[in-house]
Design a protein around this motif. Structure first.
Motif, PDB file in Angstrom:
ATOM      1  N   GLU A 169       0.820  -1.209   0.000  1.00  0.00           N
ATOM      2  CA  GLU A 169       0.000   0.000   0.000  1.00  0.00           C
ATOM      3  C   GLU A 169       0.854   1.261   0.000  1.00  0.00           C
ATOM      4  OE1 GLU A 169      -2.897   0.030   3.083  1.00  0.00           O
ATOM      5  OE2 GLU A 169      -3.423  -2.083   2.851  1.00  0.00           O
ATOM      6  N   ARG A 170       0.276   2.329  -0.518  1.00  0.00           N
ATOM      7  CA  ARG A 170       0.920   3.633  -0.444  1.00  0.00           C
ATOM      8  C   ARG A 170       0.771   4.178   0.968  1.00  0.00           C
ATOM      9  NH1 ARG A 170       2.333   5.653  -5.211  1.00  0.00           N
ATOM     10  NH2 ARG A 170       2.538   7.755  -4.365  1.00  0.00           N
ATOM     11  N   TRP A 171       1.826   4.816   1.460  1.00  0.00           N
ATOM     12  CA  TRP A 171       1.784   5.400   2.793  1.00  0.00           C
ATOM     13  C   TRP A 171       1.511   6.895   2.695  1.00  0.00           C
ATOM     14  CZ3 TRP A 171       6.867   3.173   5.363  1.00  0.00           C
ATOM     15  CH2 TRP A 171       6.716   1.778   5.523  1.00  0.00           C
ATOM     16  N   PRO A 172       0.561   7.411   3.480  1.00  0.00           N
ATOM     17  CA  PRO A 172       0.405   8.867   3.554  1.00  0.00           C
ATOM     18  C   PRO A 172       1.678   9.482   4.133  1.00  0.00           C
ATOM     19  CG  PRO A 172      -1.466   7.735   4.556  1.00  0.00           C
ATOM     20  CD  PRO A 172      -0.415   6.696   4.319  1.00  0.00           C
ATOM     21  N   VAL A 173       2.046  10.657   3.635  1.00  0.00           N
ATOM     22  CA  VAL A 173       3.242  11.363   4.108  1.00  0.00           C
ATOM     23  C   VAL A 173       2.854  12.799   4.435  1.00  0.00           C
ATOM     24  CG1 VAL A 173       5.553  12.176   3.535  1.00  0.00           C
ATOM     25  CG2 VAL A 173       4.808   9.927   2.753  1.00  0.00           C
ATOM     26  N   GLU A 174       3.248  13.263   5.618  1.00  0.00           N
ATOM     27  CA  GLU A 174       3.025  14.630   6.041  1.00  0.00           C
ATOM     28  C   GLU A 174       4.370  15.349   6.023  1.00  0.00           C
ATOM     29  OE1 GLU A 174      -0.376  15.556   9.108  1.00  0.00           O
ATOM     30  OE2 GLU A 174       1.556  15.569  10.157  1.00  0.00           O
ATOM     31  N   LEU A 175       4.450  16.479   5.323  1.00  0.00           N
ATOM     32  CA  LEU A 175       5.702  17.232   5.158  1.00  0.00           C
ATOM     33  C   LEU A 175       5.561  18.612   5.785  1.00  0.00           C
ATOM     34  CD1 LEU A 175       6.027  16.349   1.395  1.00  0.00           C
ATOM     35  CD2 LEU A 175       7.571  15.493   3.160  1.00  0.00           C
ATOM     36  N   ARG A 176       6.652  19.077   6.396  1.00  0.00           N
ATOM     37  CA  ARG A 176       6.603  20.406   7.022  1.00  0.00           C
ATOM     38  C   ARG A 176       8.002  21.020   7.038  1.00  0.00           C
ATOM     39  NH1 ARG A 176       3.105  23.376  10.095  1.00  0.00           N
ATOM     40  NH2 ARG A 176       3.974  24.722  11.718  1.00  0.00           N
ATOM     41  N   LEU A 177       8.092  22.275   6.631  1.00  0.00           N
ATOM     42  CA  LEU A 177       9.339  23.046   6.702  1.00  0.00           C
ATOM     43  C   LEU A 177       9.221  24.047   7.842  1.00  0.00           C
ATOM     44  CD1 LEU A 177      12.053  24.285   5.706  1.00  0.00           C
ATOM     45  CD2 LEU A 177      10.695  25.673   4.115  1.00  0.00           C
ATOM     46  N   MET A 178      10.202  24.017   8.755  1.00  0.00           N
ATOM     47  CA  MET A 178      10.264  25.001   9.830  1.00  0.00           C
ATOM     48  C   MET A 178      11.601  25.715   9.748  1.00  0.00           C
ATOM     49  SD  MET A 178       8.431  22.995  13.018  1.00  0.00           S
ATOM     50  CE  MET A 178       8.595  24.426  14.109  1.00  0.00           C
ATOM     51  N   VAL A 179      11.566  27.033   9.793  1.00  0.00           N
ATOM     52  CA  VAL A 179      12.772  27.858   9.685  1.00  0.00           C
ATOM     53  C   VAL A 179      12.983  28.571  11.013  1.00  0.00           C
ATOM     54  CG1 VAL A 179      13.859  29.787   8.501  1.00  0.00           C
ATOM     55  CG2 VAL A 179      12.500  28.138   7.199  1.00  0.00           C
ATOM     56  N   GLU A 180      14.107  28.292  11.660  1.00  0.00           N
ATOM     57  CA  GLU A 180      14.433  28.882  12.958  1.00  0.00           C
ATOM     58  C   GLU A 180      15.141  30.215  12.746  1.00  0.00           C
ATOM     59  OE1 GLU A 180      16.756  27.497  17.055  1.00  0.00           O
ATOM     60  OE2 GLU A 180      17.353  26.680  15.105  1.00  0.00           O
ATOM     61  N   PRO A 181      14.643  31.290  13.356  1.00  0.00           N
ATOM     62  CA  PRO A 181      15.287  32.595  13.163  1.00  0.00           C
ATOM     63  C   PRO A 181      16.745  32.573  13.637  1.00  0.00           C
ATOM     64  CG  PRO A 181      13.153  32.825  14.247  1.00  0.00           C
ATOM     65  CD  PRO A 181      13.475  31.369  14.240  1.00  0.00           C
ATOM     66  N   PRO A 182      17.589  33.411  13.046  1.00  0.00           N
ATOM     67  CA  PRO A 182      18.989  33.477  13.493  1.00  0.00           C
ATOM     68  C   PRO A 182      19.102  34.074  14.884  1.00  0.00           C
ATOM     69  CG  PRO A 182      18.530  35.173  11.866  1.00  0.00           C
ATOM     70  CD  PRO A 182      17.314  34.299  11.907  1.00  0.00           C
ATOM     71  N   VAL A 183      20.189  33.724  15.555  1.00  0.00           N
ATOM     72  CA  VAL A 183      20.447  34.219  16.905  1.00  0.00           C
ATOM     73  C   VAL A 183      21.311  35.473  16.830  1.00  0.00           C
ATOM     74  CG1 VAL A 183      21.601  33.687  19.086  1.00  0.00           C
ATOM     75  CG2 VAL A 183      20.224  31.950  17.945  1.00  0.00           C
ATOM     76  N   LYS A 184      20.989  36.466  17.601  1.00  0.00           N
ATOM     77  CA  LYS A 184      21.798  37.686  17.644  1.00  0.00           C
ATOM     78  C   LYS A 184      23.184  37.360  18.181  1.00  0.00           C
ATOM     79  CE  LYS A 184      17.793  40.663  18.465  1.00  0.00           C
ATOM     80  NZ  LYS A 184      17.132  41.609  19.413  1.00  0.00           N
ATOM     81  N   GLY A 185      24.186  37.759  17.465  1.00  0.00           N
ATOM     82  CA  GLY A 185      25.549  37.503  17.911  1.00  0.00           C
ATOM     83  C   GLY A 185      26.093  36.168  17.456  1.00  0.00           C
ATOM     84  N   GLY A 186      25.316  35.407  16.678  1.00  0.00           N
ATOM     85  CA  GLY A 186      25.826  34.148  16.141  1.00  0.00           C
ATOM     86  C   GLY A 186      25.640  32.977  17.073  1.00  0.00           C
ATOM     87  N   ALA A 187      26.481  31.947  16.918  1.00  0.00           N
ATOM     88  CA  ALA A 187      26.357  30.703  17.666  1.00  0.00           C
ATOM     89  C   ALA A 187      26.558  30.933  19.158  1.00  0.00           C
ATOM     90  CB  ALA A 187      27.370  29.678  17.159  1.00  0.00           C
ATOM     91  N   THR A 188      25.975  30.040  19.977  1.00  0.00           N
ATOM     92  CA  THR A 188      26.039  30.199  21.428  1.00  0.00           C
ATOM     93  C   THR A 188      26.891  29.128  22.098  1.00  0.00           C
ATOM     94  OG1 THR A 188      24.036  28.881  21.733  1.00  0.00           O
ATOM     95  CG2 THR A 188      23.767  31.254  21.472  1.00  0.00           C
ATOM     96  N   GLY A 189      27.762  28.461  21.370  1.00  0.00           N
ATOM     97  CA  GLY A 189      28.701  27.540  22.001  1.00  0.00           C
ATOM     98  C   GLY A 189      28.346  26.085  21.855  1.00  0.00           C
ATOM     99  N   ALA A 190      29.206  25.245  22.442  1.00  0.00           N
ATOM    100  CA  ALA A 190      29.063  23.794  22.335  1.00  0.00           C
ATOM    101  C   ALA A 190      27.968  23.280  23.258  1.00  0.00           C
ATOM    102  CB  ALA A 190      30.394  23.124  22.666  1.00  0.00           C
ATOM    103  N   ALA A 191      27.711  21.963  23.139  1.00  0.00           N
ATOM    104  CA  ALA A 191      26.708  21.339  23.993  1.00  0.00           C
ATOM    105  C   ALA A 191      27.167  21.364  25.445  1.00  0.00           C
ATOM    106  CB  ALA A 191      26.485  19.898  23.549  1.00  0.00           C
ATOM    107  N   PRO A 192      26.239  21.580  26.388  1.00  0.00           N
ATOM    108  CA  PRO A 192      26.614  21.594  27.803  1.00  0.00           C
ATOM    109  C   PRO A 192      27.228  20.267  28.227  1.00  0.00           C
ATOM    110  CG  PRO A 192      24.385  22.420  27.477  1.00  0.00           C
ATOM    111  CD  PRO A 192      24.823  21.842  26.177  1.00  0.00           C
ATOM    112  N   GLU A 193      28.208  20.324  29.094  1.00  0.00           N
ATOM    113  CA  GLU A 193      28.870  19.111  29.565  1.00  0.00           C
ATOM    114  C   GLU A 193      27.898  18.256  30.366  1.00  0.00           C
ATOM    115  OE1 GLU A 193      32.743  17.809  32.271  1.00  0.00           O
ATOM    116  OE2 GLU A 193      32.378  19.901  31.771  1.00  0.00           O
ATOM    117  N   GLY A 194      27.900  16.955  30.085  1.00  0.00           N
ATOM    118  CA  GLY A 194      27.038  16.030  30.821  1.00  0.00           C
ATOM    119  C   GLY A 194      25.580  16.096  30.447  1.00  0.00           C
TER     120      GLY A 194
END
Length: 451
Positions: A169-194
């Motif tokens: 059978e054919r499978w129904p597919v739901e598609l969605r594009l989400m665009v996250e606004p840019p952050v002021k000052g650029g990236a905010t660093g690496a993943a928190p430790e732990g």
């Protein structure tokens, strides 16, 4: 005390009736018969067979297509140079469809204007015979990945279904594009430790409050910290939305009620499955069975705390998915192969949800993230706290206006009984309903004759 004895007597009668119902020659449940399918919602769209003529996906809108075995569908999205983008695909095989583990699935890919792969995901069926919605996204980050994925232009999106599926059978597919606004000052660093290794918080206790799950992402009801009850038919997947803020983590346990003396629950340890998804419908965590012999069948998920820097984590996709605040989703599936031989109706399921950790301030966006589908509203933050009716006292037994909360709770209890040399799960809500109604009637009008 008399009422409790009556309830116990109702359970004994239910078990006896179910043992008869499950005797040889009696018809048992037929797979996922009666299960509600995933409900796709959105604008109808027809993906192309190649990039030329591929229809465009607009940010913030949901689209619906379908895909057959071995097919590959093309779409297009237009991106700028500053915003992160997430293109999700939800493929929904029919409940009860014949599917094979780690063979049946889809692949969603996002390619730059010059053909470089910016992101890809391949959600697959994890258990043979268990057909449930498969969801994940392909993403584009502006400060990582191939250089061509940082430029503005029209990007190609492809959704491909594996060939050779036992389900034609054919499978129904739901598609969605989400665009996250840019952050002021650029990236905010690496993943928190732990961020990926903290022990899970204790699940909440107390009265289970009724809440019917949605049939998809778009109609999922919002839950906060608390204990919630639902009824799920074998083969169905129910969706719930949980607001999670910066610095917080989501923990949930889905369980079926069981007699603690029953030593057969190891046969049902995969009767429930659960997946957690982030606000962009990316897979954040798969549930793991958590019951020991004699305990209620249950599965649990615990995510890493939400932090913007998680998107740069090297510890795996489950941490990278926890990169923004917003409405996260829980999808709970009742697996037909494990329960169909024993049940012929919906099953009461308890969901214990905890949003753990203190909310923190997040990054400063150039635009309001809520308008793009990220972040939390004031109403979301209120809902993330404990259910207002349950906050005052975890141990109270009465809900507002009910007067018979324990009778209602009795309607959501599942009885277990041994049958022959094997042990099977049986359901006897009919006698429970009768007992609860008798008890409710005695409370309102006095004891009926012969009680």
């Amino acid at each position: 005390m008399k009422d409790r004895r009556k309830v116990r007597a109702g359970l004994a009668a239910a078990v006896a009736l179910c043992a008869v119902a499950a005797a040889p020659g009696t018809s048992l449940a037929d797979g996922a018969a009666g299960a509600r399918a995933y409900e796709t919602r959105g604008t109808r769209i027809d993906g192309a067979e190649g990039e030329p003529g591929a229809p465009s996906l607009a940010a913030g809108r949901t689209y619906v297509d379908s895909i057959g075995p071995g097919e590959k569908r093309y779409y297009g999205v237009t991106l700028d140079t500053k915003s992160a983008a997430y293109v999700s695909a939800v493929a929904a095989p029919r409940p009860g469809a014949e599917v094979a583990s780690y063979r049946d699935g889809v692949k969603v890919t996002l390619e730059s204007p010059d053909g470089a792969i910016c992101g890809t995901a391949s959600p697959k069926v994890e258990t043979s015979g268990v057909a449930y919605p498969l969801a994940d996204y392909a993403s584009r980050q502006t400060d990582s990945g191939p250089a061509s994925c940082h430029q503005a232009g029209r990007y190609a999106v492809t959704v491909e279904r594996q060939d050779g599926s036992p389900d034609p059978e054919r499978w129904p597919v739901e598609l969605r594009l989400m665009v996250e606004p840019p952050v002021k000052g650029g990236a905010t660093g690496a993943a928190p430790e732990g961020s990926s290794s903290t022990p899970p918080p204790e699940p909440p206790e107390g009265t289970a409050w009724p809440r019917s799950g949605g049939r998809g992402f778009t109609d999922a009801p919002t839950l906060g910290t608390g204990v919630w009850s639902d009824e799920i038919t074998p083969g169905e997947t129910h969706f719930y939305r949980v607001p999670v803020d910066w610095g917080q983590r989501l923990s949930a346990v889905a369980e079926m009620s069981a007699d603690g003396k029953d030593q057969s629950t190891r046969l049902l340890d995969r009767a429930l499955s659960m997946h957690a998804y982030n606000p962009a419908r990316g897979l954040a965590k798969r549930g793991t069975p958590a019951a020991q012999d004699g305990e209620s069948p249950r599965t649990q998920v615990t995510t890493a705390p939400v932090a913007y820097g998680n998107r740069y984590a090297n510890t795996g996709s489950t941490v990278r998915a926890m990169s923004f605040s917003g409405g996260y989703f829980l999808a709970v599936t009742l697996n037909p192969p494990q329960v169909a031989p024993h049940l012929n109706t919906s099953v009461p399921v308890v969901l214990r949800v905890r949003v753990a950790g203190a909310a923190r301030g997040g990054p400063s966006y150039d635009k309001d993230p809520v308008e793009s589908g990220f972040g939390l509203t004031a109403a979301d933050r209120r809902a993330a706290k404990r259910h207002p009716d349950a906050a005052a006292d975890d141990d109270r037994m009465e809900g507002p206006g009910s007067g018979i909360a324990d009778s209602k709770a009795a309607l959501r209890v599942v009885g277990y009984a041994g049958i022959g040399t094997g042990t099977a799960l049986v359901l006897g809500l009919g006698v429970w309903t009768y007992a609860a109604r008798r008890r409710a009637s005695s409370q309102r009008y006095g004891p009926p004759s012969g009680w």
